[in-house]
Scaffold this motif. Sequence first.
Motif, mmCIF file in Angstrom:
data_model
loop_
_atom_site.group_PDB
_atom_site.id
_atom_site.type_symbol
_atom_site.label_atom_id
_atom_site.label_comp_id
_atom_site.label_asym_id
_atom_site.label_seq_id
_atom_site.Cartn_x
_atom_site.Cartn_y
_atom_site.Cartn_z
ATOM 1 N N ARG A 42 -4.470 8.089 -9.938
ATOM 2 C CA ARG A 42 -3.941 9.404 -9.547
ATOM 3 C C ARG A 42 -4.261 10.450 -10.606
ATOM 4 O O ARG A 42 -4.549 11.620 -10.284
ATOM 5 N N ALA A 45 -7.737 11.501 -9.992
ATOM 6 C CA ALA A 45 -7.816 12.357 -8.804
ATOM 7 C C ALA A 45 -7.353 13.773 -9.126
ATOM 8 O O ALA A 45 -7.939 14.751 -8.643
ATOM 9 N N ASN A 46 -6.328 13.900 -9.953
ATOM 10 C CA ASN A 46 -5.849 15.223 -10.351
ATOM 11 C C ASN A 46 -6.887 15.963 -11.180
ATOM 12 O O ASN A 46 -6.985 17.192 -11.112
ATOM 13 N N PRO A 49 -10.617 16.881 -8.487
ATOM 14 C CA PRO A 49 -10.311 17.117 -7.066
ATOM 15 C C PRO A 49 -11.546 17.323 -6.206
ATOM 16 O O PRO A 49 -11.558 16.938 -5.029
ATOM 17 N N GLU A 52 -13.101 13.949 -5.467
ATOM 18 C CA GLU A 52 -12.294 13.255 -4.458
ATOM 19 C C GLU A 52 -12.528 13.854 -3.076
ATOM 20 O O GLU A 52 -12.636 13.125 -2.080
ATOM 21 N N ALA A 57 -10.434 10.401 -0.060
ATOM 22 C CA ALA A 57 -9.366 9.823 -0.877
ATOM 23 C C ALA A 57 -9.478 8.300 -0.975
ATOM 24 O O ALA A 57 -9.242 7.712 -2.041
ATOM 25 N N PHE A 60 -12.398 7.341 -3.223
ATOM 26 C CA PHE A 60 -12.090 7.707 -4.603
ATOM 27 C C PHE A 60 -11.109 6.721 -5.221
ATOM 28 O O PHE A 60 -11.270 6.318 -6.387
ATOM 29 N N ALA A 61 -10.078 6.324 -4.472
ATOM 30 C CA ALA A 61 -9.080 5.387 -5.006
ATOM 31 C C ALA A 61 -9.719 4.056 -5.354
ATOM 32 O O ALA A 61 -9.422 3.460 -6.398
#
Length: 250
Positions: A42, A45-46, A49, A52, A57, A60-61
């Motif tokens: 996370r 991801a922040n 962006p 991602e 999503a 990306f995860a």
Amino acid sequence: MQPAFAAALLDAEHAVPPGLLAADPAERFAVYRNNVVSGLGRALANGFPAVEAIVGAEFFAAMAAIFVRVSPPASPVLLDYGAALPDFLNSFAPAAELPYLADVAQLELAYTRAFHAADAQPLPADTLGRLTADRIGALRVNLHPSLQILRAAYPAATIWAMNTGRLPLAEITDWSAQDILVLRPQYGVDVVILAPGEAAFLTALQAGSTLGEAAAAALDAAAIFDLGPALAALFMRGAVTACHDSQEDP
């Protein structure tokens, strides 16, 4: 015990570290491991962006979970976590069809670094008008501490802007390389596509060259470089915090 704990924390193949106090150490540790990996994902991801948004999503995860295991944080401060992501993306086979992804990630790193860079007061834009022509070539300038220059092989600034809501999504027809300036002169971070030669000009100034020397480097890089507009843009963008004669100490 700490090395064994850290190794097991990021790799499910490692045995659970001995000495854990829990009714079911393996199960509890697995939950903790998952929380750590997902938390770091996370954080990535922040910080990225646009990356991602480009890959989605879910992709990306999954990618972040792999990255976290091969490049864990070196510090408890997560501000700069992900510095190795552009290099990782360059060799990440599932993203091979998106060769521009590493450039976008590099731009997002620069954006974060610029946002958190030290404050400095730019010189007023009209400072340039008070400099005499015979003096300009011998001047050195101090550039804003947030200033960063990227030499992207792809139109990373355009792709980034489209995937962060700054530009509408549209077909990109020009896939030329972009030289990009990232700068936070006041409160907001500016991302600017540079004209030919400007990146070489700014790089030389960052290295301590005089304006005349930097202009010569820029002309070597791009024969169409024009010192006048480049200097005006430098001051208008708030990139200069001080200027002084080359014989003086900065």
